[in-house]
Design a protein around this motif. Structure first.
Motif, PDB file in Angstrom:
ATOM      1  N   THR B 591      -5.690   0.778  -6.525  1.00 32.38           N
ATOM      2  CA  THR B 591      -5.642  -0.156  -5.402  1.00 32.38           C
ATOM      3  C   THR B 591      -5.984   0.558  -4.096  1.00 32.38           C
ATOM      4  O   THR B 591      -6.169  -0.078  -3.071  1.00 32.38           O
ATOM      5  CB  THR B 591      -4.282  -0.874  -5.272  1.00 32.38           C
ATOM      6  OG1 THR B 591      -3.299   0.105  -5.033  1.00 32.38           O
ATOM      7  CG2 THR B 591      -3.947  -1.659  -6.518  1.00 32.38           C
ATOM      8  N   VAL B 593      -8.164   1.835  -1.320  1.00 33.07           N
ATOM      9  CA  VAL B 593      -9.487   1.395  -0.904  1.00 33.07           C
ATOM     10  C   VAL B 593     -10.281   2.543  -0.285  1.00 33.07           C
ATOM     11  O   VAL B 593     -11.396   2.341   0.169  1.00 33.07           O
ATOM     12  CB  VAL B 593      -9.408   0.237   0.119  1.00 33.07           C
ATOM     13  CG1 VAL B 593      -8.866  -1.001  -0.544  1.00 33.07           C
ATOM     14  CG2 VAL B 593      -8.570   0.631   1.320  1.00 33.07           C
ATOM     15  N   LEU B 640       2.683   4.415   5.116  1.00 31.98           N
ATOM     16  CA  LEU B 640       1.490   4.018   5.861  1.00 31.98           C
ATOM     17  C   LEU B 640       0.543   3.142   5.055  1.00 31.98           C
ATOM     18  O   LEU B 640      -0.065   2.224   5.584  1.00 31.98           O
ATOM     19  CB  LEU B 640       0.719   5.252   6.337  1.00 31.98           C
ATOM     20  CG  LEU B 640      -0.479   4.818   7.182  1.00 31.98           C
ATOM     21  CD1 LEU B 640      -0.235   5.126   8.643  1.00 31.98           C
ATOM     22  CD2 LEU B 640      -1.773   5.371   6.687  1.00 31.98           C
ATOM     23  N   ARG B 642      -1.310   0.455   3.374  1.00 35.45           N
ATOM     24  CA  ARG B 642      -1.107  -0.994   3.471  1.00 35.45           C
ATOM     25  C   ARG B 642      -0.882  -1.628   2.113  1.00 35.45           C
ATOM     26  O   ARG B 642      -0.062  -2.504   1.957  1.00 35.45           O
ATOM     27  CB  ARG B 642      -2.335  -1.669   4.085  1.00 35.45           C
ATOM     28  CG  ARG B 642      -2.754  -1.143   5.401  1.00 35.45           C
ATOM     29  CD  ARG B 642      -3.859  -1.988   5.978  1.00 35.45           C
ATOM     30  NE  ARG B 642      -5.110  -1.901   5.244  1.00 35.45           N
ATOM     31  CZ  ARG B 642      -5.896  -0.845   5.217  1.00 35.45           C
ATOM     32  NH1 ARG B 642      -5.542   0.245   5.862  1.00 35.45           N
ATOM     33  NH2 ARG B 642      -7.025  -0.854   4.556  1.00 35.45           N
ATOM     34  N   ASN B 643      -1.697  -1.226   1.136  1.00 36.92           N
ATOM     35  CA  ASN B 643      -1.582  -1.943  -0.128  1.00 36.92           C
ATOM     36  C   ASN B 643      -0.783  -1.170  -1.160  1.00 36.92           C
ATOM     37  O   ASN B 643      -0.913  -1.390  -2.348  1.00 36.92           O
ATOM     38  CB  ASN B 643      -2.956  -2.331  -0.647  1.00 36.92           C
ATOM     39  CG  ASN B 643      -3.868  -1.148  -0.602  1.00 36.92           C
ATOM     40  OD1 ASN B 643      -3.478  -0.065  -1.035  1.00 36.92           O
ATOM     41  ND2 ASN B 643      -5.049  -1.314  -0.055  1.00 36.92           N
ATOM     42  N   LYS B 644       0.046  -0.261  -0.679  1.00 40.45           N
ATOM     43  CA  LYS B 644       0.994   0.451  -1.533  1.00 40.45           C
ATOM     44  C   LYS B 644       0.304   1.170  -2.681  1.00 40.45           C
ATOM     45  O   LYS B 644       0.735   1.115  -3.823  1.00 40.45           O
ATOM     46  CB  LYS B 644       2.048  -0.522  -2.102  1.00 40.45           C
ATOM     47  CG  LYS B 644       2.663  -1.445  -1.067  1.00 40.45           C
ATOM     48  CD  LYS B 644       3.817  -0.777  -0.340  1.00 40.45           C
ATOM     49  CE  LYS B 644       4.464  -1.700   0.652  1.00 40.45           C
ATOM     50  NZ  LYS B 644       3.720  -1.787   1.920  1.00 40.45           N
TER      51      LYS B 644
END
Ligand SMILES: Cc1cc2nc3c(=O)[nH]c(=O)nc-3n(C[C@H](O)[C@H](O)[C@H](O)COP(=O)(O)OP(=O)(O)OC[C@H]3O[C@@H](n4cnc5c(N)ncnc54)[C@H](O)[C@@H]3O)c2cc1C
Ligand code: SF4
Ligand code: SF4
Ligand code: SF4
Ligand code: SF4
Lengths: 267, 667
Positions: B591, B593, B640, B642-644
């Motif tokens: 996940t 990015v 920090l 965002r999408n863990k």
């Protein structure tokens, strides 16, 4: 506009790009995004005052990416989004062809990121009068009033996530809201869960949001949720002196520590 | 279904005095997934540990929760027992029923209820624990010693004598540090140069030591056992291989009136210079800021006279990259200059000097060849006033600490003065005499009794010049703050010891902590005095706080042992509680990015780029990778992202979330 059509045609004909993202006539009053893949159809491209959508949202979408190399009709919002995406290593110079367009429809040649950066530096980025008005109203509230106001606004949200889909910076393949191990954000829409979603969204866009306002435009419930992220831009500017989305190699203010930062509590 | 074992410890009466341990065990036995639950007086004792080991085997347990003291105390104990029972040690968790419960609450049902809650959260967590393996990293057995004062010299020699390689980096043209400037040293009054010089030479000649003088650390990467350091070798403008150290260039250099750093401005040097006769290495450097060739473009006299043609005006700074396993910081200290003190004339009175200047006046090799003569007119002073605690112990001056060495060296100065100027009179203004140390009090006594130093307890409010004399205005607090005025020929300020110049930026380059005064910070003031908070980086000498020579040397030997102990391993083992970036099924793969917004946030520079490739070797996706050797498991990146996409092994988002939910939900 003719310049753009001509340029788009050329790009498609000589196969520099496989798709041109631009504005076309919508079914209603407003223009909509169109994806031109055929050089013969470039005259469908239009530009008028209804062409407001931030088309940058499509750049990283899987469905668009697999069409091939992209050219994009780029308003200042699109350009600033591209700067963010570049800073976040999602785009490299040359990955796409940028067809810059001024607010009155003039084509500007922007061959590379440097040109975009220079052009953006000449623009005056600010928010609309309506937004200014609302912000003034919110700023005048006490903390409790503000909390109540937002709670009321967000109670309308039913978690369709249209705001997320419309945002060029919400490009995570798996958003935190999609995680169920653990279930960070409850699926059902209730007051607490809605608040959690919106606080999270705002924090995720702090220092990244350029205030194109797409989220608010997308919201079927007319929640002015872009004001939350806009406020972050303000804070970012006041605390770190950065205007977000002006450079292709900007450092993320929230994860960077510099000795000359004003606050030294962290040393 | 999980089979968790719960072991509740009474800790003697530490826990059981306020918590009903039997009840905790009984309630826990009903938690879903708990297969066995007991309480016992001392779980950490041998029979207690045996209970865990046996229960794992007999009850086929697959997870352990020990409700006892802090994990800081006994986590290793219970993990070892878990391993002995045949389970992966990281399947054992500790609920802190002592510090977090029994010690901080009164006896009662709510206290017991809290203990039950604490156990329940960890039962839920341990169900989601996975077996983890300790991380192994190789060790580069070369040490870097930064700073070549007496501490650095000692550390380097000690490490080198254990058979390991040492790289020493010294900022000045010569090693030796402040000790090389001292005349004689308390408490024995042996000649500083005589005891130091042989060791300086030993450093230069030791086969295991590589010495870089006129050099500084440029940057540091890596982690314990595997550091990469960049060293800037400043251009000396000579070829050291060709130079024989004959010194002809220095005598012929026409630019001679440059205040000598070594002589503390009391003597001069030329633009091409060796800082002092015993310097190691004994080869000159050109001071580019003062050399007329560099500033005005002509001269080159040295080049003409050099018999071996060793001068290189076009030499440039050189950057060396070296791999090392451990670092000892020995960058020493400095002292405040007299210009810091408005009340003592801002440094404008020539005869108000600091302690180091006095050392030079008293040195046989100094500018006056060891005669005490005042700087203004070269006369022998008949009355000297010494002012101790100049700047130290003075919150108004921003220095609250005691500089520690000044009481002793002021007594020494009074003594040396008396030995050289028999009819001279020494007055010492002091706050307290701090002479803790072997033979120290006796030393001060000698100064008072034998050498007639007159100690006046009180502070000096002002020094001013009048008719070639310095009028010292102070008070004697032992005589009811009676005003005292002394007409002195010279005043010596024992100015505060402060952090050496550039200490802060060095600390930032090395990622080690420093205190409010910019001295390097030790990991623990009592139990880890030579360690820093960064693994593999040690401290010695006055870079930590003002220290005298015996203390600096013992700290250096201590740090050397720490380095030797580290180097006694071929591999280092570390706890596996480090961050990692997740992997998911294609087409997403992770996940992450690859935004790399997490990269700058990591205090240990542990986040790198990694390319996920397909079978043909084509890059599908660039994602973050955490270097497990560098990561300290602080979790900043986890917060920090965002999408863990990042998790900490042993403390995954899921595990922590489960704990929180278990705590929030009524059982
Ligand atoms: C006036 C005076 C008199 C004293 N008299 C006595 C005495 O009689 N007896 C006694 O026991 N003690 C005495 N001392 C104390 C003694 O000087 C110190 O204990 C000793 O010098 C400490 O050694 P050190 O190696 O830690 O530091 P230093 O001697 O300060 O050496 C540090 C070295 O590191 C180098 N360095 C600094 N920064 C860097 C960098 N960034 N990179 C590379 N190199 C760097 C410096 O150039 C220097 O060579 C006296 C001190 C003073 C001021
Ligand atoms: S809300 Fe956050 S996690 Fe979700 S897509 Fe947007 S940035 Fe990513
Ligand atoms: S678009 Fe509006 S309703 Fe939909 S999730 Fe966003 S804020 Fe809620
Ligand atoms: S781990 Fe998270 S913050 Fe780091 S690069 Fe990946 S998505 Fe970005
Ligand atoms: S857990 Fe801390 S040390 Fe480890 S990679 Fe993340 S920020 Fe760096």
């Amino acid at each position: 506009m003719d310049d753009i059509r001509k340029k788009a045609k050329e790009l498609l004909e000589n196969k520099t790009v496989q798709v041109v993202i631009g504005y076309g006539k919508g079914s209603g009053e407003e223009a909509r995004a169109i994806f031109v893949r055929d050089a013969a159809k470039t005259d469908q491209l239009i530009f008028d005052e209804t062409c407001l959508q931030n088309l940058a949202v499509y750049i990283l979408k899987h469905e668009v990416k697999h069409l091939g190399k992209i050219a994009i009709v780029a308003t200042s919002s699109v350009l600033r989004s591209i700067m963010i995406l570049a800073s976040e290593q999602q785009l490299k110079d040359g990955d796409l062809v940028v067809l810059g367009i001024t607010s009155d429809g003039k084509y500007i040649d922007l061959p590379n990121f440097k040109a975009i950066e220079d052009y953006l530096a000449t623009l005056n980025v600010s928010i609309t009068d309506k937004e200014k008005e609302l912000l003034k109203m919110i700023d005048a509230m006490t903390m409790e009033e503000r909390w109540a106001w937002w709670q009321n606004e967000f109670s309308k949200c039913f978690k369709c996530y249209a705001c997320r889909s419309a945002c060029p910076m919400c490009y995570c393949p798996k958003c935190t809201t999609d995680s169920n191990q653990p279930q960070w954000i409850p699926v059902a829409s209730h007051q607490l869960g809605n608040m959690e979603w919106h606080l999270m969204r705002a924090m995720h866009l702090a220092g990244r949001c350029i205030n194109c306002g797409e989220c608010a435009k997308a919201c079927p419930m007319d929640i002015p949720l872009n004001l939350l992220t806009y406020k972050m831009i303000d804070e970012m500017n006041a605390n770190f002196g950065v205007t977000v989305g002006m450079k292709p190699d900007a450092v993320f203010a929230l994860s960077t520590f510099k000795n000359e930062d004003k606050e030294n509590f962290i040393r | 279904m999980a089979r968790i074992g719960v072991f509740i410890c009474h800790c003697g009466e530490n826990i059981s005095a306020t918590v009903d341990c039997a009840k905790v065990a009984a309630v826990a036995s009903n938690f879903p997934g708990v297969a066995y639950s007991v309480d016992y007086k001392y779980m950490c004792s041998d029979p207690g540990q045996r209970m865990i080991i046996d229960a794992i085997k007999e009850k086929k347990l697959d997870g352990i929760v020990v409700g006892s003291c802090s994990p800081r105390m006994h986590e290793p104990t219970f993990r070892r027992a878990t391993a002995e029972g045949g389970l992966n040690p990281f399947l054992c968790e500790m609920a802190n029923l002592r510090e977090h419960c029994s010690w901080v609450h009164e006896k009662g049902d709510v206290t017991t209820a809290k203990a039950i809650d604490l156990v329940r959260t960890l039962v839920e967590k341990v169900k989601r624990n996975t077996p983890l393996l300790p991380i192994k990293v190789p060790v580069t057995k070369t040490a870097l010693v930064i700073g070549g004062g007496v501490a650095g010299i000692q550390a380097a020699l000690d490490i080198a004598n254990t058979g390991h390689k040492v790289v020493m980096v010294e900022r000045d043209p010569s090693i030796g540090g402040h000790m090389s400037q001292l005349s004689e040293t308390f408490p024995t009054l042996d000649c500083s140069q005589c005891i130091l010089t042989p060791r300086m030479v030993e450093v230069a000649q030791h086969p295991n030591i590589t010495l870089y003088t006129y050099a500084e650390v440029e940057s540091l990467d890596g982690f314990v056992g595997n550091f990469k350091v960049k060293i800037r070798k400043k251009a000396k403008s000579i070829n050291e291989k060709d130079c024989t150290g004959c010194g002809l260039c220095c005598t012929k250099c026409p630019t001679k009136k440059i205040p000598s750093e070594f002589e503390q401005g009391l003597g001069f040097r030329s633009a091409i210079y060796v800082p002092f006769p015993q310097a190691v290495p004994n080869k000159p450097v050109i001071d580019k800021e003062n050399c007329t060739y560099y500033t005005k473009g002509k001269c080159r006299v040295c080049e003409k006279v050099c018999p071996t043609k060793a001068i290189r005006f076009d030499q440039e700074d050189e950057i060396l990259e070296i791999e090392i396993g451990a670092i000892v910081i020995c960058t020493g200290f400095n002292i405040l200059k007299t210009s810091f003190f408005p009340e003592y004339g801002y440094g404008v009175y020539k005869d108000v000097i600091d302690g180091l200047q006095f050392e030079r006046l008293a040195s046989a090799s100094g500018p006056t060849l060891g005669e005490i003569r005042r700087p203004s007119d070269g006369k022998i002073p008949q009355k000297i006033v010494f002012i101790a605690c100049a700047g130290s112990r003075d919150p108004a001056k921003g220095i609250e600490y005691c500089s520690k060495i000044c009481c002793m060296y002021t007594a020494k100065h009074a003594m040396l003065y008396k030995h050289k100027v028999h009819e001279g009179k020494a007055y010492i203004f002091y706050m307290d005499i701090r002479a803790g140390g072997k033979m120290y009090e006796e030393f001060v006594r000698r100064a008072i009794v034998e050498d007639e130093a007159q100690y006046i307890r009180g502070r000096v409010s002002k020094v001013y010049e009048k008719n070639g004399k310095l009028i010292v205005v102070g008070a004697d607090t032992l005589l009811g703050a009676m005003p005292v005025e002394i007409e002195a020929d010279m005043v010596v300020l024992a100015t505060a010891g402060i952090a050496s110049e550039g200490a802060e930026s060095l600390a930032q380059k090395l990622h080690v902590s420093y205190d409010a005064y910019k001295f390097f910070a030790e990991a623990h003031p009592k139990l880890k005095p030579v360690e820093t908070n960064t693994a593999g980086i040690f401290l010695a000498g006055a870079c930590q706080a003002p220290k005298d020579i015996p203390e600096s040397v013992s700290a250096a030997s201590g740090a050397a042992v720490k380095v030797a102990a580290l180097f006694s391993n071929d591999e280092l083992t570390r706890d596996p509680m480090v961050a990692f970036v997740n992997r998911t099924a294609p087409p997403v793969f992770s996940t992450c990015v690859g935004c790399f917004l997490c990269q700058p946030v990591c205090p240990y520079q542990a986040i790198e780029k990694e390319e996920i490739k397909d079978r043909q070797g084509k890059t599908i996706k660039t994602v973050a990778r955490i270097n497990p050797g560098l990561c300290q498991g602080c979790g900043t990146c986890v917060a920090l992202c965002r999408n863990k996409a990042i998790d900490i092994l042993g403390y995954t988002n899921e595990q922590v979330y489960t704990e929180v939910v278990a705590l929030l939900n009524e059982y």
